[in-house]
Design a protein around this motif. Structure first.
Motif, PDB file in Angstrom:
ATOM      1  N   VAL A   1     -12.739  13.666  12.050  1.00 35.95           N
ATOM      2  CA  VAL A   1     -11.431  13.972  12.634  1.00 35.95           C
ATOM      3  C   VAL A   1     -10.392  13.799  11.546  1.00 35.95           C
ATOM      4  N   PHE A   2      -9.508  14.788  11.428  1.00 39.18           N
ATOM      5  CA  PHE A   2      -8.361  14.707  10.521  1.00 39.18           C
ATOM      6  C   PHE A   2      -7.122  14.566  11.401  1.00 39.18           C
ATOM      7  N   ALA A   3      -6.488  13.404  11.354  1.00 33.15           N
ATOM      8  CA  ALA A   3      -5.344  13.123  12.209  1.00 33.15           C
ATOM      9  C   ALA A   3      -4.046  13.633  11.593  1.00 33.15           C
ATOM     10  N   PHE A   4      -3.099  13.964  12.450  1.00 35.38           N
ATOM     11  CA  PHE A   4      -1.798  14.481  12.048  1.00 35.38           C
ATOM     12  C   PHE A   4      -1.061  13.517  11.113  1.00 35.38           C
TER      13      PHE A   4
ATOM     14  N   ALA B   1      -1.436   8.432  14.291  1.00 36.11           N
ATOM     15  CA  ALA B   1      -2.391   9.131  15.153  1.00 36.11           C
ATOM     16  C   ALA B   1      -3.821   8.754  14.758  1.00 36.11           C
ATOM     17  N   GLY B   2      -4.047   8.528  13.474  1.00 32.10           N
ATOM     18  CA  GLY B   2      -5.357   8.099  13.001  1.00 32.10           C
ATOM     19  C   GLY B   2      -5.759   6.749  13.568  1.00 32.10           C
ATOM     20  N   VAL B   3      -4.805   5.852  13.700  1.00 28.37           N
ATOM     21  CA  VAL B   3      -5.081   4.538  14.300  1.00 28.37           C
ATOM     22  C   VAL B   3      -5.469   4.722  15.767  1.00 28.37           C
TER      23      VAL B   3
ATOM     24  N   LEU C   1     -18.682   8.753  12.944  1.00 29.71           N
ATOM     25  CA  LEU C   1     -17.524   9.640  12.872  1.00 29.71           C
ATOM     26  C   LEU C   1     -16.669   9.254  11.673  1.00 29.71           C
ATOM     27  N   SER C   2     -16.353  10.222  10.833  1.00 26.45           N
ATOM     28  CA  SER C   2     -15.403   9.985   9.746  1.00 26.45           C
ATOM     29  C   SER C   2     -14.005  10.272  10.264  1.00 26.45           C
ATOM     30  N   LEU C   3     -13.028   9.562   9.706  1.00 27.04           N
ATOM     31  CA  LEU C   3     -11.657   9.688  10.180  1.00 27.04           C
ATOM     32  C   LEU C   3     -10.707   9.653   8.988  1.00 27.04           C
ATOM     33  N   VAL C   4      -9.783  10.635   8.943  1.00 25.75           N
ATOM     34  CA  VAL C   4      -8.799  10.715   7.870  1.00 25.75           C
ATOM     35  C   VAL C   4      -7.414  10.852   8.484  1.00 25.75           C
ATOM     36  N   GLY C   5      -6.466  10.077   7.984  1.00 21.10           N
ATOM     37  CA  GLY C   5      -5.076  10.182   8.404  1.00 21.10           C
ATOM     38  C   GLY C   5      -4.280  10.976   7.379  1.00 21.10           C
ATOM     39  N   TYR C   6      -2.960  10.972   7.573  1.00 19.50           N
ATOM     40  CA  TYR C   6      -2.093  11.680   6.645  1.00 19.50           C
ATOM     41  C   TYR C   6      -0.776  10.941   6.512  1.00 19.50           C
ATOM     42  N   ASP C   7      -0.398  10.591   5.358  1.00 18.45           N
ATOM     43  CA  ASP C   7       0.886  10.071   4.885  1.00 18.45           C
ATOM     44  C   ASP C   7       0.801   8.714   4.209  1.00 18.45           C
TER      45      ASP C   7
ATOM     46  N   LEU D   1      -4.030  -1.580   5.701  1.00 19.74           N
ATOM     47  CA  LEU D   1      -4.423  -2.833   6.347  1.00 19.74           C
ATOM     48  C   LEU D   1      -5.941  -2.961   6.294  1.00 19.74           C
ATOM     49  N   ARG D   2      -6.428  -4.091   5.842  1.00 19.74           N
ATOM     50  CA  ARG D   2      -7.862  -4.254   5.588  1.00 19.74           C
ATOM     51  C   ARG D   2      -8.727  -4.033   6.819  1.00 19.74           C
ATOM     52  N   HIS D   3      -8.257  -4.405   8.003  1.00 21.64           N
ATOM     53  CA  HIS D   3      -9.110  -4.215   9.178  1.00 21.64           C
ATOM     54  C   HIS D   3      -9.134  -2.761   9.648  1.00 21.64           C
ATOM     55  N   LEU D   4      -8.215  -1.923   9.160  1.00 15.06           N
ATOM     56  CA  LEU D   4      -8.245  -0.485   9.443  1.00 15.06           C
ATOM     57  C   LEU D   4      -8.852   0.272   8.262  1.00 15.06           C
ATOM     58  N   TRP D   5      -8.314   0.035   7.079  1.00 14.21           N
ATOM     59  CA  TRP D   5      -8.763   0.619   5.796  1.00 14.21           C
ATOM     60  C   TRP D   5      -9.021   2.112   5.936  1.00 14.21           C
ATOM     61  N   LEU D   6      -7.984   2.806   6.416  1.00 10.87           N
ATOM     62  CA  LEU D   6      -8.047   4.216   6.783  1.00 10.87           C
ATOM     63  C   LEU D   6      -7.986   5.134   5.567  1.00 10.87           C
ATOM     64  N   THR D   7      -8.962   6.007   5.440  1.00  8.78           N
ATOM     65  CA  THR D   7      -8.882   7.074   4.449  1.00  8.78           C
ATOM     66  C   THR D   7      -7.715   7.965   4.853  1.00  8.78           C
ATOM     67  N   THR D   8      -6.886   8.355   3.887  1.00  5.90           N
ATOM     68  CA  THR D   8      -5.680   9.100   4.226  1.00  5.90           C
ATOM     69  C   THR D   8      -5.265  10.002   3.069  1.00  5.90           C
ATOM     70  N   VAL D   9      -4.391  10.923   3.365  1.00  9.24           N
ATOM     71  CA  VAL D   9      -3.808  11.785   2.345  1.00  9.24           C
ATOM     72  C   VAL D   9      -2.436  11.232   2.003  1.00  9.24           C
ATOM     73  N   ASP D  10      -2.230  10.928   0.739  1.00 12.25           N
ATOM     74  CA  ASP D  10      -0.926  10.461   0.258  1.00 12.25           C
ATOM     75  C   ASP D  10      -0.104  11.691  -0.102  1.00 12.25           C
ATOM     76  N   ASN D  11       0.954  11.930   0.650  1.00 10.96           N
ATOM     77  CA  ASN D  11       1.781  13.120   0.429  1.00 10.96           C
ATOM     78  C   ASN D  11       2.905  12.877  -0.566  1.00 10.96           C
TER      79      ASN D  11
END
Length: 115
Positions: free
Chosen positions: A20-23, A27-29, A46-52, A59-69
């Motif tokens: 899932v690629f979140a907006f 939204a990723g959280v 399930l892989s999960l990617v956020g954006y921004d 945060l270590r307990h989330l450690w969300l892969t994300t796109v740095d804009n």
């Protein structure tokens, strides 16, 4: 809340996605919460990617892969150009692009083999 609700619907579909690629990161959280509530392990099921690339993603307990804009760099450069235009109203307009960067953290992995 929106990321949570959308992910519950998406993951309830007959052909569940492997990613899932979140907006955005918020939204990723929500998506992460939905996946865990449905008994899915992120990133194993399930892989999960956020954006921004907000503080939430780091945060270590989330450690969300994300796109740095690069929003801080964009803001700094926009302010500089505004000040330059104020100082010289005849200055020609410029186009400056900034490439996003993927920040790989703990919510992504290769899909599991279905064989």
């Amino acid at each position: 809340e929106g990321g949570y609700r959308a992910t519950v619907r998406l993951l309830g579909a007959p052909h569940r996605p492997t990613a899932v690629f979140a907006f955005n990161d918020m939204a990723g959280v929500g998506a992460l919460s939905a996946a865990e509530e449905l008994g899915l392990r992120v990133p194993d099921d399930l892989s999960l990617v956020g954006y921004d690339n907000t503080y939430l993603a780091r945060l270590r307990h989330l450690w969300l892969t994300t796109v740095d804009n690069a929003n801080h760099d964009i803001g700094r450069r926009a302010a500089r150009r505004l000040l330059d235009r104020i100082a010289d109203p005849t200055r020609p307009a410029e186009v400056a692009l900034t490439a996003p960067a993927l920040e790989v953290r703990g919510t992504t992995a290769s899909p599991r083999s279905t064989n």
